[in-house]
Design an enzyme around this catalytic site. Structure first.
Site, PDB file in Angstrom:
ATOM      1  N   GLY A  48      -3.867  10.944  10.547  1.00  0.00           N
ATOM      2  CA  GLY A  48      -2.459  11.091  10.200  1.00  0.00           C
ATOM      3  C   GLY A  48      -1.492  11.038  11.370  1.00  0.00           C
TER       4      GLY A  48
ATOM      5  N   GLY B  77       0.848  -1.203   0.000  1.00  0.00           N
ATOM      6  CA  GLY B  77       0.000   0.000   0.000  1.00  0.00           C
ATOM      7  C   GLY B  77       0.874   1.240   0.000  1.00  0.00           C
ATOM      8  CB  ALA B  78       2.153   3.514  -2.199  1.00  0.00           C
ATOM      9  N   GLY B  79      -0.476   4.594   0.220  1.00  0.00           N
ATOM     10  CA  GLY B  79      -1.261   5.768   0.588  1.00  0.00           C
ATOM     11  C   GLY B  79      -0.468   6.513   1.648  1.00  0.00           C
TER      12      GLY B  79
ATOM     13  CB  SER C  22       1.114   1.125  -4.860  1.00  0.00           C
ATOM     14  OG  SER C  22      -0.027   1.934  -4.791  1.00  0.00           O
TER      15      SER C  22
ATOM     16  CB  CYS D  76     -13.678   8.221   8.416  1.00  0.00           C
ATOM     17  SG  CYS D  76     -12.716   9.541   7.730  1.00  0.00           S
TER      18      CYS D  76
ATOM     19  CB  ALA E  23      -1.160  -7.449  -2.837  1.00  0.00           C
TER      20      ALA E  23
ATOM     21  CE  LYS F  20      -7.683  19.435   5.912  1.00  0.00           C
ATOM     22  NZ  LYS F  20      -8.333  18.421   6.691  1.00  0.00           N
TER      23      LYS F  20
ATOM     24  N   GLY G  18      -0.042   5.945   4.983  1.00  0.00           N
ATOM     25  CA  GLY G  18       0.768   5.128   5.883  1.00  0.00           C
ATOM     26  C   GLY G  18       1.914   4.436   5.169  1.00  0.00           C
TER      27      GLY G  18
ATOM     28  CB  CYS H 174      -8.948  16.458  13.454  1.00  0.00           C
ATOM     29  SG  CYS H 174     -10.073  16.694  12.079  1.00  0.00           S
TER      30      CYS H 174
HETATM   31  P1  FAD Z   1      -4.819   5.002   2.412  1.00  0.00           P
HETATM   32  O1  FAD Z   1      -4.242   6.365   2.373  1.00  0.00           O
HETATM   33  O2  FAD Z   1      -6.207   4.793   1.921  1.00  0.00           O
HETATM   34  O3  FAD Z   1      -3.837   4.068   1.601  1.00  0.00           O
HETATM   35  C1  FAD Z   1      -4.044   2.711   1.369  1.00  0.00           C
HETATM   36  C2  FAD Z   1      -3.372   2.363   0.063  1.00  0.00           C
HETATM   37  O4  FAD Z   1      -3.310   0.942  -0.079  1.00  0.00           O
HETATM   38  C3  FAD Z   1      -4.145   2.894  -1.143  1.00  0.00           C
HETATM   39  O5  FAD Z   1      -3.272   3.604  -1.980  1.00  0.00           O
HETATM   40  C4  FAD Z   1      -4.687   1.630  -1.805  1.00  0.00           C
HETATM   41  O6  FAD Z   1      -4.792   1.745  -3.200  1.00  0.00           O
HETATM   42  C5  FAD Z   1      -3.598   0.636  -1.415  1.00  0.00           C
HETATM   43  N1  FAD Z   1      -4.056  -0.764  -1.516  1.00  0.00           N
HETATM   44  C6  FAD Z   1      -5.229  -1.287  -1.109  1.00  0.00           C
HETATM   45  N2  FAD Z   1      -5.284  -2.592  -1.423  1.00  0.00           N
HETATM   46  C7  FAD Z   1      -4.113  -2.880  -2.030  1.00  0.00           C
HETATM   47  C8  FAD Z   1      -3.580  -4.069  -2.626  1.00  0.00           C
HETATM   48  N3  FAD Z   1      -4.283  -5.214  -2.647  1.00  0.00           N
HETATM   49  N4  FAD Z   1      -2.359  -4.004  -3.182  1.00  0.00           N
HETATM   50  C9  FAD Z   1      -1.651  -2.852  -3.183  1.00  0.00           C
HETATM   51  N5  FAD Z   1      -2.100  -1.693  -2.658  1.00  0.00           N
HETATM   52  C10 FAD Z   1      -3.322  -1.722  -2.090  1.00  0.00           C
HETATM   53  N6  FAD Z   1      -6.688  12.231   8.536  1.00  0.00           N
HETATM   54  C11 FAD Z   1      -6.035  13.300   9.033  1.00  0.00           C
HETATM   55  O7  FAD Z   1      -5.174  13.123   9.882  1.00  0.00           O
HETATM   56  N7  FAD Z   1      -6.339  14.557   8.636  1.00  0.00           N
HETATM   57  C12 FAD Z   1      -7.267  14.798   7.680  1.00  0.00           C
HETATM   58  O8  FAD Z   1      -7.530  15.959   7.333  1.00  0.00           O
HETATM   59  C13 FAD Z   1      -7.948  13.688   7.097  1.00  0.00           C
HETATM   60  N8  FAD Z   1      -8.874  13.882   6.150  1.00  0.00           N
HETATM   61  C14 FAD Z   1      -9.476  12.797   5.578  1.00  0.00           C
HETATM   62  C15 FAD Z   1     -10.401  13.026   4.559  1.00  0.00           C
HETATM   63  C16 FAD Z   1     -11.054  11.958   3.967  1.00  0.00           C
HETATM   64  C17 FAD Z   1     -12.042  12.215   2.873  1.00  0.00           C
HETATM   65  C18 FAD Z   1     -10.788  10.636   4.423  1.00  0.00           C
HETATM   66  C19 FAD Z   1     -11.503   9.458   3.793  1.00  0.00           C
HETATM   67  C20 FAD Z   1      -9.873  10.411   5.428  1.00  0.00           C
HETATM   68  C21 FAD Z   1      -9.195  11.482   6.018  1.00  0.00           C
HETATM   69  N9  FAD Z   1      -8.254  11.297   7.031  1.00  0.00           N
HETATM   70  C22 FAD Z   1      -7.615  12.382   7.569  1.00  0.00           C
HETATM   71  C23 FAD Z   1      -8.018   9.952   7.615  1.00  0.00           C
HETATM   72  C24 FAD Z   1      -6.722   9.260   7.168  1.00  0.00           C
HETATM   73  O9  FAD Z   1      -5.611  10.052   7.475  1.00  0.00           O
HETATM   74  C25 FAD Z   1      -6.706   8.956   5.674  1.00  0.00           C
HETATM   75  O10 FAD Z   1      -7.785   8.124   5.344  1.00  0.00           O
HETATM   76  C26 FAD Z   1      -5.407   8.283   5.232  1.00  0.00           C
HETATM   77  O11 FAD Z   1      -5.343   8.337   3.833  1.00  0.00           O
HETATM   78  C27 FAD Z   1      -5.306   6.835   5.714  1.00  0.00           C
HETATM   79  O12 FAD Z   1      -4.054   6.323   5.357  1.00  0.00           O
HETATM   80  P2  FAD Z   1      -3.812   4.769   5.069  1.00  0.00           P
HETATM   81  O13 FAD Z   1      -2.394   4.648   4.588  1.00  0.00           O
HETATM   82  O14 FAD Z   1      -4.225   3.955   6.196  1.00  0.00           O
HETATM   83  O15 FAD Z   1      -4.806   4.415   3.876  1.00  0.00           O
END
Ligand code: FAD
Length: 427
Positions: free
Chosen positions: A322, A10-12, A36, A161, A80, A390, A14, A355
């Site tokens: 975050g 995953g490259a979001g 990713s 959320c 994956a 922000k 985290g 937040c």
């Molecule tokens: P994600 O960022 O969603 O990353 C997960 C990644 O894994 C994605 O790129 C996905 O494509 C990838 N993935 C999934 N399955 C697979 C697979 N099988 N193989 C390879 N890759 C895969 N938090 C804050 O602190 N401040 C904010 O202002 C804030 N605003 C938010 C606004 C919105 C609309 C949302 C939905 C959330 C917000 N959040 C915020 C909460 C949180 O910080 C975010 O959701 C954040 O992006 C979560 O990070 P993550 O790495 O867990 O998941």
């Protein structure tokens, strides 16, 4: 001895920051591969702005391959298909199989729109959870403003959320006032939370008072402890639930535009893996972010299992934001480094929440340390400065991701916010 291989899945938010921190800490002591589903990182917190065209999607996009190449991190966007923890390998969608010594799961959420008939971007409501859906929402909003009707915003049963739902409601209110059509749009906030401002955290500071009074000021009605049973083309069916589970009221709310955040679950690549994930597909971790059944597997972010703060009439999950995600990345980095050096892992994430909820012209900020009450810091504040902060936060964070910087910064942000608040109090 061969160099240990770490896969970051995953490259979001985290996965990207974990890969950067691991690279910096381990230098040549480990090979790192990021898997990713896309070549691009999207700054999810700006999605509500994309949905009203305050941001173009391209402005919040970071193309990852050249950055990872510069850092010496292998990268594939094949995605994956399935993790095989017993064999310590990941099977990709393109048929390749990659072995690992350590696996860091950062796959975020699978969005459970399918749990409610008619719900989600394939149905009758829009979403801001992913940038491509926020782009579609902007098209729907363009049509909506030509024919203004009621709006419903909120978060459905099991959502974890809530901040972005409040943000989007207020951003829409601001945008509709700017267009001078707010008087034609009744707005209702529909949420699983037992009270406005609960946020999955049983409130932070006076988020209940702040958000209720903001919604009153902005003429947004609300329904709490709400369970959405189905969504038709232009009517949402909702039950209000009392403690104990009895339905006290039903609503058939008409709408012309609706966005409710969905419940989350684990992604298919890990769902159902005995010992690794809970029944909802979230990864089980100990205080070192390590899975007890598969000790070479760590996890961070939204994909991690966290119990709710307490019972509520309608299920309400705990947000993973975050600040806590960054502290999980730092703990995992220390712990994998310790294991590679032959030591036991000792680092723990701090699991705090910060937040900045933007309302388009002002906003609400809060800090919860720790996230689950009772807390050492339980602070919330409101003002125009939150909107400005922000925008600054978005710029700062995107620069960090584009540069491949590994230094954590949320702690610093939290301290600065509290500093700003104290200055305001003394002024
Ligand atoms: P994600 O960022 O969603 O990353 C997960 C990644 O894994 C994605 O790129 C996905 O494509 C990838 N993935 C999934 N399955 C697979 C697979 N099988 N193989 C390879 N890759 C895969 N938090 C804050 O602190 N401040 C904010 O202002 C804030 N605003 C938010 C606004 C919105 C609309 C949302 C939905 C959330 C917000 N959040 C915020 C909460 C949180 O910080 C975010 O959701 C954040 O992006 C979560 O990070 P993550 O790495 O867990 O998941």
């Amino acid at each position: 001895m061969t160099t240990p291989h770490i896969i970051v899945l995953g490259a979001g938010l985290g996965g990207t920051i974990a890969a950067y921190e691991l690279r910096e800490a381990l230098k040549k002591k480990a090979r790192i591969t990021v898997i990713s589903e896309s070549d691009d990182y999207w700054f999810v917190p700006s999605n509500p702005w994309v949905a009203v065209r305050w941001r173009e999607p391209e402005a919040i996009q970071v193309h990852l391959p050249p950055i990872f190449e510069r850092l010496g991190i292998a990268f594939t966007s094949a995605g994956a298909k399935r993790v095989h923890p017993a064999e310590k390998r990941v099977e990709l969608n393109d048929g390749a199989v990659i072995d690992y010594d350590y696996l860091v799961i950062a796959t975020g959420p699978d969005h459970a729109y399918d749990e409610i008939p008619g719900f989600g971007p394939e149905g009758h409501t829009v979403s801001v959870c992913q940038t491509h859906h926020a782009r579609q929402a902007a098209d729907r909003f363009d049509d909506f403003v030509k024919n203004p009707r009621p709006i419903i915003i909120g978060a459905v049963q099991g959502a974890s959320c809530y901040g972005p739902a409040y943000e989007f409601a207020m951003i829409l209110d601001t945008e509709l006032r700017r267009r001078k059509i707010r008087d034609k749009v009744p707005m209702t906030f529909v949420t699983a939370e037992p009270y406005v401002g609960h946020l999955g955290l049983d409130g932070v500071g006076d988020t209940k008072g702040l958000l209720e009074s903001t919604m009153r000021d902005r003429h947004i009605k609300w329904i709490t402890s709400a369970r959405v049973t189905s969504v038709d083309q232009d009517v949402m069916h909702i039950e209000e639930v009392a403690e104990g589970g009895a339905v006290t009221k039903t609503h058939d709310l008409p709408f012309g535009f609706a966005m409710l955040l969905p419940a989350f679950r684990g992604v298919p690549a890990i769902f159902g893996l005995e010992g690794l994930v809970n029944p909802r597909g979230f990864v089980i971790v100990d205080k070192h972010q390590r899975n007890p059944s598969c000790p070479e597997v760590f996890a961070l972010g939204v994909c991690v299992a966290i119990p709710p703060t307490g019972p509520t009439p309608v299920p309400v999950g705990v947000p993973k934001t975050g600040f806590m995600i960054e502290s999980m990345a730092t703990a995992i980095t220390h712990n994998i480094a310790a294991l590679i050096d032959g030591h036991a892992p000792t680092a723990e994430a701090s699991w705090n929440a910060i937040c900045l909820a933007d309302f388009g012209d002002e906003g609400v900020a809060f800090i919860a340390q720790p996230q689950i009450p009772p807390r050492n810091v339980n602070w919330a504040s409101q003002g125009k400065w939150v909107h400005v902060a922000k925008i600054g936060f978005e710029k700062y964070f995107l620069r960090k991701i584009r540069k491949g910087e590994s230094e954590p910064f949320y702690e610093k942000l939290a301290l600065e916010l509290i500093g700003v608040h104290k200055l305001k109090q003394n002024a």
